[in-house]
Design a protein around this motif. Structure first.
Motif, PDB file in Angstrom:
ATOM      1  N   GLY A 420       3.276  25.255  18.825  1.00 32.05           N
ATOM      2  CA  GLY A 420       3.359  23.988  19.696  1.00 32.05           C
ATOM      3  C   GLY A 420       2.183  24.051  20.308  1.00 32.05           C
ATOM      4  N   GLU A 421       1.761  24.984  21.043  1.00 33.68           N
ATOM      5  CA  GLU A 421       0.804  25.155  22.021  1.00 33.68           C
ATOM      6  C   GLU A 421      -0.706  24.704  21.166  1.00 33.68           C
ATOM      7  OE1 GLU A 421       0.251  25.092  25.390  1.00 33.68           O
ATOM      8  OE2 GLU A 421       2.542  24.894  25.233  1.00 33.68           O
ATOM      9  N   LYS A 422      -0.624  25.046  19.897  1.00 37.09           N
ATOM     10  CA  LYS A 422      -2.102  25.072  19.099  1.00 37.09           C
ATOM     11  C   LYS A 422      -1.727  23.423  18.610  1.00 37.09           C
ATOM     12  CE  LYS A 422      -2.552  29.894  17.498  1.00 37.09           C
ATOM     13  NZ  LYS A 422      -4.214  29.827  17.816  1.00 37.09           N
ATOM     14  N   GLY A 423      -0.875  22.862  18.557  1.00 39.76           N
ATOM     15  CA  GLY A 423      -0.966  21.396  18.239  1.00 39.76           C
ATOM     16  C   GLY A 423      -0.140  21.080  16.977  1.00 39.76           C
ATOM     17  N   TYR A 424       0.397  22.011  16.395  1.00 45.35           N
ATOM     18  CA  TYR A 424       1.434  21.758  15.305  1.00 45.35           C
ATOM     19  C   TYR A 424       2.648  20.952  15.678  1.00 45.35           C
ATOM     20  CZ  TYR A 424      -0.714  25.953  12.851  1.00 45.35           C
ATOM     21  OH  TYR A 424      -1.472  26.795  12.063  1.00 45.35           O
ATOM     22  N   ASN A 425       2.984  19.977  15.004  1.00 46.82           N
ATOM     23  CA  ASN A 425       4.172  19.147  15.067  1.00 46.82           C
ATOM     24  C   ASN A 425       5.306  19.890  15.043  1.00 46.82           C
ATOM     25  OD1 ASN A 425       4.564  18.335  12.193  1.00 46.82           O
ATOM     26  ND2 ASN A 425       3.449  16.536  12.507  1.00 46.82           N
ATOM     27  N   TYR A 426       6.415  19.156  15.015  1.00 46.71           N
ATOM     28  CA  TYR A 426       7.707  19.917  14.864  1.00 46.71           C
ATOM     29  C   TYR A 426       7.866  20.021  13.359  1.00 46.71           C
ATOM     30  CZ  TYR A 426      10.754  15.748  13.869  1.00 46.71           C
ATOM     31  OH  TYR A 426      11.086  14.633  13.647  1.00 46.71           O
ATOM     32  N   GLN A 427       7.488  19.073  12.672  1.00 48.35           N
ATOM     33  CA  GLN A 427       7.730  19.051  11.169  1.00 48.35           C
ATOM     34  C   GLN A 427       7.207  20.289  10.377  1.00 48.35           C
ATOM     35  OE1 GLN A 427       6.900  16.367  12.844  1.00 48.35           O
ATOM     36  NE2 GLN A 427       7.787  14.625  12.010  1.00 48.35           N
ATOM     37  N   ALA A 428       5.834  20.667  11.154  1.00 44.91           N
ATOM     38  CA  ALA A 428       4.935  21.597  10.582  1.00 44.91           C
ATOM     39  C   ALA A 428       5.706  22.899  11.049  1.00 44.91           C
ATOM     40  CB  ALA A 428       3.533  21.556  11.081  1.00 44.91           C
ATOM     41  N   ILE A 429       5.985  23.001  12.160  1.00 37.67           N
ATOM     42  CA  ILE A 429       6.543  24.260  12.629  1.00 37.67           C
ATOM     43  C   ILE A 429       7.859  24.478  11.640  1.00 37.67           C
ATOM     44  CG2 ILE A 429       8.017  25.319  14.627  1.00 37.67           C
ATOM     45  CD1 ILE A 429       6.062  23.649  16.458  1.00 37.67           C
ATOM     46  N   LEU A 430       8.721  23.470  11.541  1.00 36.97           N
ATOM     47  CA  LEU A 430       9.944  23.719  10.906  1.00 36.97           C
ATOM     48  C   LEU A 430       9.709  24.108   9.184  1.00 36.97           C
ATOM     49  CD1 LEU A 430      12.059  20.765  12.202  1.00 36.97           C
ATOM     50  CD2 LEU A 430      12.529  23.377  12.515  1.00 36.97           C
ATOM     51  N   ASN A 431       8.542  23.677   8.674  1.00 36.35           N
ATOM     52  CA  ASN A 431       8.005  23.932   7.403  1.00 36.35           C
ATOM     53  C   ASN A 431       7.604  25.207   7.212  1.00 36.35           C
ATOM     54  OD1 ASN A 431       8.615  21.501   6.328  1.00 36.35           O
ATOM     55  ND2 ASN A 431       6.644  20.544   6.603  1.00 36.35           N
ATOM     56  N   HIS A 432       7.016  25.717   8.455  1.00 36.81           N
ATOM     57  CA  HIS A 432       6.457  27.233   8.539  1.00 36.81           C
ATOM     58  C   HIS A 432       7.659  28.267   8.303  1.00 36.81           C
ATOM     59  CE1 HIS A 432       4.026  30.731   9.546  1.00 36.81           C
ATOM     60  NE2 HIS A 432       4.808  30.785  10.529  1.00 36.81           N
ATOM     61  N   TYR A 433       8.582  28.097   9.186  1.00 35.73           N
ATOM     62  CA  TYR A 433       9.620  29.206   9.080  1.00 35.73           C
ATOM     63  C   TYR A 433      10.660  28.871   8.098  1.00 35.73           C
ATOM     64  CZ  TYR A 433       7.593  30.634  13.294  1.00 35.73           C
ATOM     65  OH  TYR A 433       6.760  31.186  14.276  1.00 35.73           O
ATOM     66  N   PHE A 434      11.000  27.624   7.463  1.00 35.67           N
ATOM     67  CA  PHE A 434      11.957  27.263   6.490  1.00 35.67           C
ATOM     68  C   PHE A 434      11.263  26.745   5.592  1.00 35.67           C
ATOM     69  CE2 PHE A 434      13.679  27.018  11.038  1.00 35.67           C
ATOM     70  CZ  PHE A 434      14.833  28.062  10.784  1.00 35.67           C
ATOM     71  N   ARG A 435      10.712  27.483   4.436  1.00 34.15           N
ATOM     72  CA  ARG A 435       9.948  27.133   3.432  1.00 34.15           C
ATOM     73  C   ARG A 435      10.616  26.199   2.469  1.00 34.15           C
ATOM     74  NH1 ARG A 435       5.084  30.273   3.670  1.00 34.15           N
ATOM     75  NH2 ARG A 435       4.750  30.483   5.853  1.00 34.15           N
ATOM     76  N   ASP A 436      11.775  26.406   2.048  1.00 31.63           N
ATOM     77  CA  ASP A 436      12.541  25.431   1.163  1.00 31.63           C
ATOM     78  C   ASP A 436      13.614  24.566   1.724  1.00 31.63           C
ATOM     79  OD1 ASP A 436      13.113  25.026  -1.572  1.00 31.63           O
ATOM     80  OD2 ASP A 436      14.851  26.104  -1.601  1.00 31.63           O
ATOM     81  N   ALA A 437      13.174  23.881   2.746  1.00 32.35           N
ATOM     82  CA  ALA A 437      14.087  23.138   3.363  1.00 32.35           C
ATOM     83  C   ALA A 437      13.430  21.791   3.875  1.00 32.35           C
ATOM     84  CB  ALA A 437      14.552  23.729   4.701  1.00 32.35           C
ATOM     85  N   ASP A 438      14.315  20.723   3.824  1.00 32.04           N
ATOM     86  CA  ASP A 438      13.920  19.217   3.936  1.00 32.04           C
ATOM     87  C   ASP A 438      14.621  18.712   5.334  1.00 32.04           C
ATOM     88  OD1 ASP A 438      11.937  19.142   1.726  1.00 32.04           O
ATOM     89  OD2 ASP A 438      13.876  18.933   0.629  1.00 32.04           O
ATOM     90  N   LEU A 439      13.627  17.933   6.037  1.00 37.73           N
ATOM     91  CA  LEU A 439      14.358  16.932   7.139  1.00 37.73           C
ATOM     92  C   LEU A 439      15.246  15.880   6.562  1.00 37.73           C
ATOM     93  CD1 LEU A 439      11.972  16.766  10.011  1.00 37.73           C
ATOM     94  CD2 LEU A 439      14.193  17.735  10.110  1.00 37.73           C
ATOM     95  N   LYS A 440      16.634  15.750   6.955  1.00 37.21           N
ATOM     96  CA  LYS A 440      17.339  14.672   6.607  1.00 37.21           C
ATOM     97  C   LYS A 440      18.138  14.088   7.823  1.00 37.21           C
ATOM     98  CE  LYS A 440      21.168  13.465   3.703  1.00 37.21           C
ATOM     99  NZ  LYS A 440      22.020  13.923   2.701  1.00 37.21           N
ATOM    100  N   LYS A 441      18.145  12.901   7.992  1.00 37.18           N
ATOM    101  CA  LYS A 441      18.862  12.235   9.192  1.00 37.18           C
ATOM    102  C   LYS A 441      20.156  11.972   8.818  1.00 37.18           C
ATOM    103  CE  LYS A 441      18.513   8.762  12.628  1.00 37.18           C
ATOM    104  NZ  LYS A 441      18.247   9.376  13.702  1.00 37.18           N
ATOM    105  N   LEU A 442      21.201  12.422   9.426  1.00 37.42           N
ATOM    106  CA  LEU A 442      22.687  12.418   9.282  1.00 37.42           C
ATOM    107  C   LEU A 442      23.408  11.251   9.731  1.00 37.42           C
ATOM    108  CD1 LEU A 442      24.268  16.036   8.931  1.00 37.42           C
ATOM    109  CD2 LEU A 442      23.568  14.722   7.100  1.00 37.42           C
ATOM    110  N   TYR A 443      23.088  10.874  10.928  1.00 38.69           N
ATOM    111  CA  TYR A 443      23.521  10.017  11.997  1.00 38.69           C
ATOM    112  C   TYR A 443      22.544   9.238  12.856  1.00 38.69           C
ATOM    113  CZ  TYR A 443      24.517  13.834  15.098  1.00 38.69           C
ATOM    114  OH  TYR A 443      24.324  14.956  15.681  1.00 38.69           O
TER     115      TYR A 443
END
Length: 443
Positions: A420-443
Motif C-alpha cells: 500500500g505504501e509503495k502505491g499498489y491499489n487494493y485490486q493489485a494487492i488482492l491479485n498478489h495474494y489471491f492468484r486465482d480469484a476475481d472481485l465481484k459485487k454481491l449487493y
C-alpha cells in the motif's frame, strides 16, 4: 442483487453476564430499566433488572429500534489464549441475544454485515493504514465471513459430524477452524475476526474503505473465497490444506511475497532448503522494520514485538519438558529430539515428532505445534531446531529459530501494508495474494 445480511456474532460465554442497554430497546414485559444481570440457574437464563425484577427463559432477545441504540457488555475477555489476554467492557450496536451454550451463557450480537465490518477493520487495522490496504482488508473480511456462513450451512445440511482430528498409532493431527460455532456465525475474538463493536473508535478511513468496496467479495469457480490473512508470512505464504482441513483452494497457495521472483525455485518443503531460508533474511514485502508501516497493522500491545520476520526462542531441557507436558497433557519424559517430519510451502511445519525418553508422538497441524511449544502461541510453525549441550545423548538446551507470525495463509498484513505504501491499489494487492480469484459485487 442480494440484500445485506444480518450477522450473528458470539461475543462472550460466562456463567454470569452483566449488561446495560442504551436507547430504545424492546424489553420483556416483566423487566424495566437499563442495567441487568443474566445468570444460568437450573439450565435456565435468569435475568434480573436493577429494580430487582426477574424473568427466566431458555433464550432472550433485546431488540433495537434505532440504528443508534447500543448495549454494553461488562468484562468481555479478549485475546483468548494469547499473551495479551485481558478483560474489558465493550459496547455494541444492534440486537443482543442470550442463549445457553455448553453450560454457560452466550451473548450474541445481531448486526448488519457492513456495520460489523466497520468494527472489524477498525479493530484489525490502524486508522493510519493506507486506504488501499483498508479496502483490501474489507474485501477479505467480507469474503471470509460469507464463505464461513455458506460452509456452516453445507456442514449442517450434510447432517454429518465435522471432523478436525486425525489420530492413528504414534500420530495426532488436529486443525482448528470455526466449525465448532453452531449457535452463531462467527465469534468476536482472533479465532475468527477481532470484533469490538463501537468500543474502539470506528475510524473514518475504515468506514470510507468499507463504503468504497460495499458488497465486494473475492470469488473463484463460482464460489465466494474463503479468504484468509495473517500478520506476517515470513516471505512465502502457505497453502490452505497444510494449515486447516485437507481441501485444496486454488486461490490459497504458495505466493512469494516479493516484487522479485528470487525464491520461486526454492522448495521449502525440503529440510535443507527450509533450514537455509529460515536462518537468513531474504528480501520480501513483509521484511520491514519501518515503524510507520508496522503501526498500520500491529495494535499497541503488539508493537513491542520487534522480531517477527525472523525470531528466536530458547528453552532449557527442564523448561521444554514442563511446557510440553502442561500443553499436551502427555508426559514425554526428558525431551530427546524435536524432529521435523513434514513442512509446507512456506517452511511451516505440518508435522513435528516429539521424541521423549518415555514417549514419542508426531503432532500437527501448525497451530497444534505452536500451542505445544509456547505458553501462548509460538509466532509460527516455520522454525528449525538446534539441540545443544548434549549430556548422555539428551540436549540440555533447545533453540528454535523461526520465520513469520501467524499461519501464513492468504494475505500477509505487513506485506500488504508495504505494498500500500509503495502505491499498489487494493485490486493489485488482492491479485498478489489471491492468484486465482476475481472481485465481484454481491449487493
Amino acid at each position: 442483487m442480494k440484500e445485506q445480511p444480518i450477522i450473528h456474532v458470539g461475543i462472550m460465554a460466562e456463567s454470569n453476564i452483566d449488561f446495560e442497554l442504551s436507547g430504545n430497546y424492546s424489553l420483556p414485559e416483566q423487566l424495566s430499566g437499563t442495567r441487568f444481570q443474566a445468570s444460568l440457574i437450573d439450565n435456565s437464563i435468569q435475568i434480573t433488572s436493577e429494580d430487582g425484577k426477574t424473568i427466566a427463559a431458555e433464550s432472550v432477545v433485546f431488540s433495537t429500534k434505532s440504528a443508534e441504540d447500543s448495549f454494553l457488555l461488562k468484562a468481555v475477555t479478549i485475546g483468548i489464549d494469547f499473551h495479551w489476554e485481558q478483560k474489558e467492557d465493550q459496547r455494541f450496536r444492534g440486537d443482543l441475544k442470550l442463549v445457553i451454550e455448553s453450560g454457560k451463557l452466550r451473548a450474541i450480537n445481531l448486526v448488519p454485515l457492513e456495520e460489523y465490518l466497520r468494527s472489524v477493520i477498525s479493530s484489525e487495522m490502524s486508522a493510519t493504514s493506507s486506504p488501499e490496504l483498508l479496502k483490501a482488508h474489507a474485501v477479505i473480511s467480507r469474503s471470509w465471513l460469507l464463505a464461513q456462513i455458506e460452509k456452516s450451512k453445507a456442514i449442517q445440511s450434510a447432517n454429518e459430524k465435522y471432523q478436525s482430528t486425525e489420530q492413528r498409532e504414534g500420530e495426532l493431527i488436529r486443525w482448528y477452524d470455526r466449525e465448532d460455532h453452531t449457535l452463531f456465525d462467527v465469534c468476536s475474538d482472533d479465532h475468527c475476526q477481532r470484533y469490538q463493536g463501537i468500543t474502539k473508535i470506528i475510524s473514518d478511513k475504515a468506514s470510507q474503505a468499507i463504503d468504497a468496496t460495499q458488497g465486494e467479495v473475492l470469488t473463484a469457480h463460482d464460489k465466494i473465497c474463503d479468504a484468509r490473512f495473517s500478520k506476517c508470512c515470513g516471505g512465502v505464504s502457505e497453502n490452505f490444506e497444510n494449515v486447516w482441513e485437507p481441501v485444496y483452494h486454488s486461490y490459497l497457495t504458495k505466493v512469494v511475497d516479493s516484487e522479485k521472483a528470487a525464491t520461486t525455485c526454492v522448495d521449502l518443503r525440503q529440510e535443507d532448503e527450509a533450514d537455509s531460508w529460515i536462518r537468513t533474511s531474504p528480501e520480501a514485502f513483509c521484511n520491514t522494520t519501518d515503524k510507520q508501516i508496522l503501526s498500520q497493522v500491529l495494535p499497541d500491545f503488539d508493537q513491542a514485538t520487534a522480531d517477527f520476520y525472523r525470531w528466536k526462542v530458547t528453552y532449557s531441557q527442564e523448561e521444554l519438558t514442563s511446557l510440553i507436558r502442561e500443553k499436551t497433557g502427555i508426559d514425554f519424559g526428558e525431551i530427546i529430539e524435536l524432529k521435523p517430519i513434514e513442512r509446507g510451502h512456506s517452511a511451516r511445519l505440518i508435522k513435528l515428532q516429539i521424541v521423549g525418553s518415555k514417549k514419542t508422538l508426531t503432532i500437527g497441524k501448525e497451530l497444534e505445534i505452536r500451542r505445544a511449544l509456547s505458553k501462548s502461541h509460538l509466532y509460527s510453525s516455520a522454525f528449525v531446531i538446534d539441540h545443544l549441550n548434549l549430556q548422555n545423548g539428551i540436549p540440555q538446551q533447545f533453540v528454535l529459530i523461526g520465520s513469520g507470525w501467524g499461519h501464513g495463509v492468504g494475505l500477509c498484513q505487513i506485506g500488504a501494508a508495504v505494498m500500500g505504501e509503495k502505491g499498489y491499489n487494493y485490486q493489485a494487492i488482492l491479485n498478489h495474494y489471491f492468484r486465482d480469484a476475481d472481485l465481484k459485487k454481491l449487493y
